[in-house]
Scaffold this active site. Structure first.
Site, mmCIF file in Angstrom:
data_model
loop_
_atom_site.group_PDB
_atom_site.id
_atom_site.type_symbol
_atom_site.label_atom_id
_atom_site.label_comp_id
_atom_site.label_asym_id
_atom_site.label_seq_id
_atom_site.Cartn_x
_atom_site.Cartn_y
_atom_site.Cartn_z
ATOM 1 C CB THR A 96 28.796 68.259 -17.829
ATOM 2 O OG1 THR A 96 29.045 66.771 -17.467
ATOM 3 C CG2 THR A 96 27.385 68.704 -17.623
ATOM 4 C CD GLN B 142 48.842 73.287 1.577
ATOM 5 O OE1 GLN B 142 49.436 72.137 1.959
ATOM 6 N NE2 GLN B 142 47.724 73.275 1.404
ATOM 7 C CG ASP C 172 45.231 73.366 -5.522
ATOM 8 O OD1 ASP C 172 46.358 72.914 -5.067
ATOM 9 O OD2 ASP C 172 43.901 72.860 -5.224
ATOM 10 N N GLY D 11 51.569 66.225 -12.497
ATOM 11 C CA GLY D 11 51.082 66.630 -11.507
ATOM 12 C C GLY D 11 51.843 66.626 -10.266
ATOM 13 C CB SER E 143 47.062 44.911 20.013
ATOM 14 O OG SER E 143 47.323 46.099 20.602
ATOM 15 C CE LYS F 147 40.949 71.457 -2.424
ATOM 16 N NZ LYS F 147 41.637 71.670 -3.670
ATOM 17 C CE1 TYR G 179 48.831 62.838 -5.708
ATOM 18 C CE2 TYR G 179 47.435 64.586 -6.587
ATOM 19 C CZ TYR G 179 47.769 63.707 -5.580
ATOM 20 O OH TYR G 179 46.827 63.625 -4.694
ATOM 21 N N GLY H 152 36.866 71.542 -9.240
ATOM 22 C CA GLY H 152 37.576 72.192 -8.433
ATOM 23 C C GLY H 152 39.007 72.522 -8.910
ATOM 24 C CB ALA H 153 41.852 70.950 -10.501
ATOM 25 C CD GLU I 210 49.461 45.037 25.755
ATOM 26 O OE1 GLU I 210 49.309 45.228 24.570
ATOM 27 O OE2 GLU I 210 48.769 45.294 26.527
HETATM 28 P P1 NAP Z 1 36.225 67.120 -9.697
HETATM 29 O O1 NAP Z 1 35.824 68.545 -8.815
HETATM 30 O O2 NAP Z 1 35.536 65.936 -9.241
HETATM 31 O O3 NAP Z 1 36.043 67.310 -11.212
HETATM 32 C C1 NAP Z 1 36.490 66.269 -11.936
HETATM 33 C C2 NAP Z 1 36.376 66.733 -13.425
HETATM 34 O O4 NAP Z 1 36.741 65.673 -14.399
HETATM 35 C C3 NAP Z 1 34.918 67.327 -14.009
HETATM 36 O O5 NAP Z 1 35.004 68.331 -14.816
HETATM 37 C C4 NAP Z 1 34.306 66.012 -14.726
HETATM 38 O O6 NAP Z 1 33.535 66.173 -15.710
HETATM 39 C C5 NAP Z 1 35.752 65.526 -15.261
HETATM 40 N N1 NAP Z 1 35.687 64.037 -15.557
HETATM 41 C C6 NAP Z 1 35.522 63.248 -14.700
HETATM 42 N N2 NAP Z 1 35.547 61.761 -15.149
HETATM 43 C C7 NAP Z 1 35.184 62.235 -16.580
HETATM 44 C C8 NAP Z 1 35.151 61.231 -17.742
HETATM 45 N N3 NAP Z 1 35.082 59.847 -17.675
HETATM 46 N N4 NAP Z 1 35.351 61.814 -18.916
HETATM 47 C C9 NAP Z 1 35.610 63.136 -19.126
HETATM 48 N N5 NAP Z 1 35.416 64.211 -17.889
HETATM 49 C C10 NAP Z 1 35.508 63.402 -16.710
HETATM 50 O O7 NAP Z 1 37.758 66.871 -9.379
HETATM 51 P P2 NAP Z 1 38.855 68.063 -8.900
HETATM 52 O O8 NAP Z 1 38.912 68.329 -7.555
HETATM 53 O O9 NAP Z 1 38.616 69.274 -9.999
HETATM 54 O O10 NAP Z 1 40.175 67.222 -9.648
HETATM 55 C C11 NAP Z 1 40.243 67.020 -10.782
HETATM 56 C C12 NAP Z 1 41.909 66.208 -10.904
HETATM 57 O O11 NAP Z 1 42.597 67.397 -10.574
HETATM 58 C C13 NAP Z 1 42.171 65.052 -10.350
HETATM 59 O O12 NAP Z 1 42.614 64.101 -11.023
HETATM 60 C C14 NAP Z 1 43.239 65.441 -9.061
HETATM 61 O O13 NAP Z 1 44.176 64.446 -9.057
HETATM 62 C C15 NAP Z 1 43.871 66.601 -9.636
HETATM 63 N N6 NAP Z 1 44.480 67.653 -8.747
HETATM 64 C C16 NAP Z 1 45.685 67.565 -8.610
HETATM 65 C C17 NAP Z 1 46.348 68.537 -7.770
HETATM 66 C C18 NAP Z 1 47.943 68.340 -7.808
HETATM 67 O O14 NAP Z 1 48.357 69.081 -6.757
HETATM 68 N N7 NAP Z 1 48.522 67.947 -8.530
HETATM 69 C C19 NAP Z 1 45.690 69.149 -6.891
HETATM 70 C C20 NAP Z 1 44.277 69.204 -7.001
HETATM 71 C C21 NAP Z 1 43.637 68.253 -7.973
HETATM 72 P P3 NAP Z 1 32.043 66.493 -15.601
HETATM 73 O O15 NAP Z 1 31.672 68.002 -15.230
HETATM 74 O O16 NAP Z 1 31.257 66.326 -17.000
HETATM 75 O O17 NAP Z 1 31.377 65.515 -14.406
#
Ligand code: NAP
Length: 526
Positions: free
Chosen positions: A407, A503, A357, A492, A224, A316, A471, A385-386, A32
């Site tokens: 925490t 999946q 997971d 990771g 565009s 989730k 990861y 969550g993880a 285009e």
């Molecule tokens: P999330 O629910 O937000 O939880 C984050 C966690 O990290 C909480 O326990 C938090 O502690 C802690 N945290 C964050 N910053 C911190 C710091 N500065 N010092 C100490 N603790 C800290 O996250 P999520 O979904 O569980 O994911 C967590 C990790 O898992 C991510 O890095 C992600 O890449 C990885 N993951 C990998 C896969 C894979 O397939 N490889 C799949 C899922 C997740 P507080 O409770 O004190 O805030």
């Protein structure tokens, strides 16, 4: 056949032709030429005459989102010249495949209709040598136009119009379905495209629904319209050549979702195994009502063949609620974890929500620690969550789990649910455990110098296996220091491969091509 058109904003003929040659080399069918600011009629004729690919010529008016500020008489005259064409001797000659004119301009005056009618092919065209087709177009860069039906009917009724083009900014993913329905009406060959990130499916799936064409940019800097994919993405990431009317559609649902590795991962898997599927980013705002309305609309539109999705933050929990409300099946441990990451529509139409997971964490761990995880001492770092998936998975195997978190109250609440112990993150003594799994975001890009564990120098008979769920980067500071302390490690990326492979197996029933998955992630991790 749905054509791929590459837009080229023309400044000079030589550059435009070089770009068109590149587009041809990379598989475009059409270019285009946007001549909004390239307005010398003779130069436009030369541009068309020597074009390396068939072309569509557009001089988009400023009032319709373009940059052409000629007065309307001059703009129409420019298009007329383009449509008349010329060969190198200035004789009537090579003409564009298409001219684009806005519906609003076409409707403005009988004079414009007559002038354009002279240079395009239509039932009352007296000249048999005229072959250029007229695309009548309408655009809304802000939202869905309420009078779209009226506009489309007007284009369909215009005798000189060969192709209907409607483009608007997607309010949500649901607008893509309106685009598919518009194409399916087949009033005339139709281009229906949604702009913005949520509009990507309308561009990629144009071929599935038999649109006349879709647009793809030569590179990310030359789009565009907002949300337009590049030619490379369309062809190589989104499997353009393999898409058919029967192709099954999958996606990753999240907010945000633009940087997810999952489209590259799953589309490479489909290509490797010859599975007739395509996988797209699916941007859905965080609220449950958005999730529900969108997923229902996509599931209900039968010709879309929407068969499943990876579901990530913040949806989730929404997935569990949705599948429960719809009377589908929920994997018991996903219900216990309180989060699911996989939606699958089975051949009988019923829905399933699962969590791959925890299975990925267990699978990667068993490879190092052996199948029997009962009574193994496991430190889970984090309480998000993880971490929930890890704690639930290991507790279900009878492991002895301690949750360490910044925490502590969150660690305690999680531990209480699954019969584990809770401690502050700073209390971790790494050599007390068979496995340490980091489920915090510490060490994740861009904070690559952070780590949740300090390994002392003293010699220890038992070294833990250290698993980092982070990861990006592939080798975190935690894993480097663990390896230096003599520990076995799991990265990771391995977890990502396994959760995605599970999946893939669920959706396709095929053996997942894990080596392909690993290679895709390795390439992205560089
Ligand atoms: P999330 O629910 O937000 O939880 C984050 C966690 O990290 C909480 O326990 C938090 O502690 C802690 N945290 C964050 N910053 C911190 C710091 N500065 N010092 C100490 N603790 C800290 O996250 P999520 O979904 O569980 O994911 C967590 C990790 O898992 C991510 O890095 C992600 O890449 C990885 N993951 C990998 C896969 C894979 O397939 N490889 C799949 C899922 C997740 P507080 O409770 O004190 O805030």
């Amino acid at each position: 056949m749905t054509l791929i058109a590459v837009p080229i904003s023309v400044d000079d003929t030589a550059t435009a032709h070089a770009l068109a040659a590149q587009a041809a080399e990379h598989g475009a069918d059409l270019v285009e030429y946007r001549i909004d600011t390239f307005t010398d009629p003779a130069a436009v004729q030369q541009l068309v005459a020597a074009s390396p690919l068939p072309c569509l010529v557009t001089a988009r008016a400023a009032w319709e989102g373009g940059h052409c500020d000629l007065d309307e008489t001059d703009r129409i005259s420019l298009l007329e010249h383009a449509g008349l064409g010329s060969d190198s001797d200035g004789q009537a000659g090579i003409t564009p495949a298409y001219l684009d004119l806005e519906l609003a301009a076409y409707q403005k005056s009988a004079n414009i209709r007559q002038k354009i009618g002279l240079v395009v092919d239509h039932p009352d065209q007296p000249r048999p040598d005229v072959s250029t087709g007229l695309i009548l177009s309408t655009h809304d860069f802000d939202t869905f136009p309420n009078d779209l039906d009226r506009r489309v009917l007007a284009m369909a009724d215009a005798p000189a119009c060969r192709v209907i083009k409607a483009a608007w900014r997607a309010r949500s993913l649901r607008d893509n379905i309106d685009a598919f329905e518009l194409i399916a009406q087949r009033l005339k060959p139709t281009i229906a495209l949604c702009m913005g990130e949520a509009g990507l499916p309308s561009r990629v799936l144009a071929k599935k629904f038999g649109a006349h064409l879709t647009f793809a940019a030569l590179d990310a800097d030359s789009t565009s319209a907002p949300g337009q994919p590049t030619l490379d993405e369309l062809k190589n990431l989104y499997r353009w050549d393999a898409i058919t009317p029967d192709t099954r559609v999958y996606g990753v649902i999240g907010w945000p979702v633009g940087h997810s590795a999952s489209p590259a991962f799953h589309n490479a898997g489909f290509t490797a195994t010859g599975y007739d599927g395509v996988y797209l980013p699916m941007l859905i705002p965080p609220e449950y009502e958005h999730f529900k309305a969108t997923v229902i609309r996509w599931l209900d539109h039968a010709p879309l063949h929407f068969c499943g999705a990876s579901v990530t933050i913040p949806h989730k929990q929404n997935l569990l609620r949705f599948v429960e409300e719809q009377g589908g099946e929920i994997e018991p441990l996903a219900a216990a974890i309180g989060a699911a990451n996989t939606l699958s529509r089975r051949p009988d139409g019923s829905l399933y929500a699962g969590n791959t997971d925890y299975a990925a964490i267990l699978g990667a761990t068993r490879e190092k620690l052996g199948d029997d995880l009962s009574h193994k001492t496991i430190a889970v770092l984090g309480a998000g969550g993880a971490a929930r998936a890890a704690v639930a998975g290991f507790a279900a195997q009878g492991a002895n789990v301690t949750v360490f978190n910044r925490t502590v109250a969150k660690a305690q609440a999680l531990a209480d649910e699954f019969g584990a112990t809770a401690k502050p993150l700073d209390d971790l003594a790494p050599f007390d455990f068979a496995l340490i799994i980091n489920c915090t975001s510490l060490g994740m890009h861009p904070h690559v110098d952070a780590t949740p564990v300090v390994f002392e120098d003293a010699p220890h008979a038992h070294r833990p296996t250290v698993f980092d769920t982070v990861y990006n980067p592939k080798e975190t500071k935690l894993l480097r220091e663990a390896a230096a302390a003599g520990c076995e490690t799991i990265n990771g990326l391995e977890m990502f491969v396994r959760q995605g492979a599970a999946q893939y197996a669920l959706w396709t029933g095929h053996e997942p091509p894990v080596d392909v998955f690993r290679a895709v992630l390795e390439a992205r991790a560089k």
